[in-house]
Design a protein around this motif. Structure first.
Motif, PDB file in Angstrom:
ATOM      1  N   LYS A 146      11.394   0.347   6.245  1.00  0.00           N
ATOM      2  CA  LYS A 146      10.855   0.934   5.008  1.00  0.00           C
ATOM      3  C   LYS A 146       9.526   0.265   4.639  1.00  0.00           C
ATOM      4  O   LYS A 146       8.569   0.939   4.246  1.00  0.00           O
ATOM      5  CB  LYS A 146      11.878   0.783   3.874  1.00  0.00           C
ATOM      6  N   ALA A 147       9.465  -1.043   4.769  1.00  0.00           N
ATOM      7  CA  ALA A 147       8.229  -1.775   4.459  1.00  0.00           C
ATOM      8  C   ALA A 147       7.109  -1.366   5.415  1.00  0.00           C
ATOM      9  O   ALA A 147       5.969  -1.158   5.000  1.00  0.00           O
ATOM     10  CB  ALA A 147       8.480  -3.274   4.525  1.00  0.00           C
ATOM     11  N   ALA A 148       7.430  -1.241   6.698  1.00  0.00           N
ATOM     12  CA  ALA A 148       6.426  -0.840   7.685  1.00  0.00           C
ATOM     13  C   ALA A 148       5.928   0.574   7.395  1.00  0.00           C
ATOM     14  O   ALA A 148       4.727   0.850   7.485  1.00  0.00           O
ATOM     15  CB  ALA A 148       7.014  -0.933   9.095  1.00  0.00           C
ATOM     16  N   SER A 149       6.840   1.443   7.034  1.00  0.00           N
ATOM     17  CA  SER A 149       6.465   2.810   6.689  1.00  0.00           C
ATOM     18  C   SER A 149       5.526   2.838   5.488  1.00  0.00           C
ATOM     19  O   SER A 149       4.537   3.576   5.466  1.00  0.00           O
ATOM     20  CB  SER A 149       7.728   3.623   6.400  1.00  0.00           C
ATOM     21  N   THR A 150       5.831   2.026   4.499  1.00  0.00           N
ATOM     22  CA  THR A 150       4.991   1.959   3.302  1.00  0.00           C
ATOM     23  C   THR A 150       3.605   1.413   3.644  1.00  0.00           C
ATOM     24  O   THR A 150       2.590   1.930   3.163  1.00  0.00           O
ATOM     25  CB  THR A 150       5.668   1.076   2.229  1.00  0.00           C
ATOM     26  N   VAL A 151       3.547   0.412   4.495  1.00  0.00           N
ATOM     27  CA  VAL A 151       2.259  -0.168   4.899  1.00  0.00           C
ATOM     28  C   VAL A 151       1.441   0.860   5.671  1.00  0.00           C
ATOM     29  O   VAL A 151       0.245   1.028   5.430  1.00  0.00           O
ATOM     30  CB  VAL A 151       2.477  -1.450   5.738  1.00  0.00           C
ATOM     31  N   VAL A 152       2.074   1.580   6.590  1.00  0.00           N
ATOM     32  CA  VAL A 152       1.361   2.593   7.373  1.00  0.00           C
ATOM     33  C   VAL A 152       0.826   3.690   6.447  1.00  0.00           C
ATOM     34  O   VAL A 152      -0.322   4.123   6.566  1.00  0.00           O
ATOM     35  CB  VAL A 152       2.281   3.180   8.465  1.00  0.00           C
ATOM     36  N   THR A 153       1.643   4.122   5.499  1.00  0.00           N
ATOM     37  CA  THR A 153       1.201   5.141   4.549  1.00  0.00           C
ATOM     38  C   THR A 153       0.002   4.648   3.758  1.00  0.00           C
ATOM     39  O   THR A 153      -0.968   5.387   3.542  1.00  0.00           O
ATOM     40  CB  THR A 153       2.351   5.524   3.587  1.00  0.00           C
ATOM     41  N   GLY A 154       0.041   3.411   3.325  1.00  0.00           N
ATOM     42  CA  GLY A 154      -1.078   2.833   2.578  1.00  0.00           C
ATOM     43  C   GLY A 154      -2.336   2.759   3.409  1.00  0.00           C
ATOM     44  O   GLY A 154      -3.431   3.092   2.936  1.00  0.00           O
ATOM     45  N   VAL A 155      -2.211   2.328   4.664  1.00  0.00           N
ATOM     46  CA  VAL A 155      -3.374   2.214   5.547  1.00  0.00           C
ATOM     47  C   VAL A 155      -3.977   3.594   5.808  1.00  0.00           C
ATOM     48  O   VAL A 155      -5.198   3.766   5.766  1.00  0.00           O
ATOM     49  CB  VAL A 155      -2.975   1.521   6.871  1.00  0.00           C
ATOM     50  N   VAL A 156      -3.133   4.594   6.048  1.00  0.00           N
ATOM     51  CA  VAL A 156      -3.625   5.958   6.266  1.00  0.00           C
ATOM     52  C   VAL A 156      -4.310   6.482   5.001  1.00  0.00           C
ATOM     53  O   VAL A 156      -5.372   7.108   5.065  1.00  0.00           O
ATOM     54  CB  VAL A 156      -2.473   6.899   6.699  1.00  0.00           C
ATOM     55  N   GLY A 157      -3.748   6.204   3.847  1.00  0.00           N
ATOM     56  CA  GLY A 157      -4.346   6.633   2.589  1.00  0.00           C
ATOM     57  C   GLY A 157      -5.706   6.012   2.363  1.00  0.00           C
ATOM     58  O   GLY A 157      -6.656   6.691   1.958  1.00  0.00           O
ATOM     59  N   VAL A 158      -5.825   4.712   2.623  1.00  0.00           N
ATOM     60  CA  VAL A 158      -7.108   4.025   2.457  1.00  0.00           C
ATOM     61  C   VAL A 158      -8.135   4.577   3.440  1.00  0.00           C
ATOM     62  O   VAL A 158      -9.294   4.805   3.081  1.00  0.00           O
ATOM     63  CB  VAL A 158      -6.933   2.490   2.629  1.00  0.00           C
ATOM     64  N   ALA A 159      -7.720   4.816   4.679  1.00  0.00           N
ATOM     65  CA  ALA A 159      -8.644   5.368   5.674  1.00  0.00           C
ATOM     66  C   ALA A 159      -9.115   6.759   5.249  1.00  0.00           C
ATOM     67  O   ALA A 159     -10.304   7.086   5.358  1.00  0.00           O
ATOM     68  CB  ALA A 159      -7.971   5.421   7.044  1.00  0.00           C
ATOM     69  N   ALA A 160      -8.203   7.565   4.765  1.00  0.00           N
ATOM     70  CA  ALA A 160      -8.586   8.907   4.311  1.00  0.00           C
ATOM     71  C   ALA A 160      -9.532   8.825   3.127  1.00  0.00           C
ATOM     72  O   ALA A 160     -10.532   9.549   3.060  1.00  0.00           O
ATOM     73  CB  ALA A 160      -7.340   9.711   3.940  1.00  0.00           C
ATOM     74  N   TYR A 161      -9.248   7.955   2.169  1.00  0.00           N
ATOM     75  CA  TYR A 161     -10.107   7.787   0.993  1.00  0.00           C
ATOM     76  C   TYR A 161     -11.500   7.356   1.419  1.00  0.00           C
ATOM     77  O   TYR A 161     -12.504   7.909   0.952  1.00  0.00           O
ATOM     78  CB  TYR A 161      -9.492   6.764   0.039  1.00  0.00           C
ATOM     79  N   ASN A 162     -11.581   6.370   2.314  1.00  0.00           N
ATOM     80  CA  ASN A 162     -12.890   5.891   2.767  1.00  0.00           C
ATOM     81  C   ASN A 162     -13.650   6.976   3.532  1.00  0.00           C
ATOM     82  O   ASN A 162     -14.870   7.098   3.398  1.00  0.00           O
ATOM     83  CB  ASN A 162     -12.733   4.641   3.626  1.00  0.00           C
ATOM     84  N   GLY A 163     -12.940   7.783   4.312  1.00  0.00           N
ATOM     85  CA  GLY A 163     -13.586   8.872   5.036  1.00  0.00           C
ATOM     86  C   GLY A 163     -14.165   9.911   4.090  1.00  0.00           C
ATOM     87  O   GLY A 163     -15.305  10.344   4.245  1.00  0.00           O
ATOM     88  N   VAL A 164     -13.396  10.289   3.091  1.00  0.00           N
ATOM     89  CA  VAL A 164     -13.871  11.259   2.109  1.00  0.00           C
ATOM     90  C   VAL A 164     -15.034  10.669   1.321  1.00  0.00           C
ATOM     91  O   VAL A 164     -16.017  11.354   1.042  1.00  0.00           O
ATOM     92  CB  VAL A 164     -12.717  11.689   1.174  1.00  0.00           C
ATOM     93  N   LYS A 165     -14.941   9.412   0.983  1.00  0.00           N
ATOM     94  CA  LYS A 165     -16.004   8.748   0.229  1.00  0.00           C
ATOM     95  C   LYS A 165     -17.321   8.773   1.012  1.00  0.00           C
ATOM     96  O   LYS A 165     -18.382   9.066   0.447  1.00  0.00           O
ATOM     97  CB  LYS A 165     -15.590   7.310  -0.072  1.00  0.00           C
ATOM     98  N   LYS A 166     -17.255   8.515   2.328  1.00  0.00           N
ATOM     99  CA  LYS A 166     -18.471   8.546   3.142  1.00  0.00           C
ATOM    100  C   LYS A 166     -19.052   9.950   3.226  1.00  0.00           C
ATOM    101  O   LYS A 166     -20.260  10.135   3.173  1.00  0.00           O
ATOM    102  CB  LYS A 166     -18.170   8.012   4.543  1.00  0.00           C
ATOM    103  N   VAL A 167     -18.191  10.946   3.357  1.00  0.00           N
ATOM    104  CA  VAL A 167     -18.668  12.330   3.431  1.00  0.00           C
ATOM    105  C   VAL A 167     -19.360  12.720   2.129  1.00  0.00           C
ATOM    106  O   VAL A 167     -20.417  13.343   2.126  1.00  0.00           O
ATOM    107  CB  VAL A 167     -17.498  13.289   3.747  1.00  0.00           C
ATOM    108  N   VAL A 168     -18.757  12.340   0.999  1.00  0.00           N
ATOM    109  CA  VAL A 168     -19.326  12.676  -0.307  1.00  0.00           C
ATOM    110  C   VAL A 168     -20.657  11.963  -0.513  1.00  0.00           C
ATOM    111  O   VAL A 168     -21.604  12.537  -1.051  1.00  0.00           O
ATOM    112  CB  VAL A 168     -18.327  12.341  -1.442  1.00  0.00           C
TER     113      VAL A 168
END
Length: 93
Positions: free
Chosen positions: A8-30
């Protein structure tokens, strides 16, 4: 017994890392997007649309005026030209 907690902890960490990567990608595009240019273009297109609508509305108004004038003429009423109307535009020159 610890495996479900670790999974469960690993799943939460992976979700967080994917979320941060997506946020940073969108931020760069904007940041790269020419937002001002897009806003100006959208406004330009909107203004062109408004002007076209104004022209069509004026044409419709004139067409209705011609029909009303012809109907009055057929009834025998005097039809004054638009320039001879008593209605002004709200101020003196």
């Amino acid at each position: 017994m610890m495996f479900p907690v670790i999974a469960k902890a690993a799943s939460t960490v992976v979700t967080g890392v994917v979320g941060v990567a997506a946020y940073n990608g969108v931020k760069k595009v904007v940041e790269r997007a020419p937002l001002r240019e897009a806003a100006v273009r959208v406004t330009e297109v909107s203004l062109r649309g408004v002007r076209k609508a104004e022209v069509k509305a004026e044409s419709a108004r004139l067409a209705v005026s011609e029909v009303v004038a012809e109907a009055k003429d057929r009834m025998g009423e005097e039809v004054r030209p638009p320039a001879a109307s008593d209605v002004g535009h709200g101020h003196d020159h």
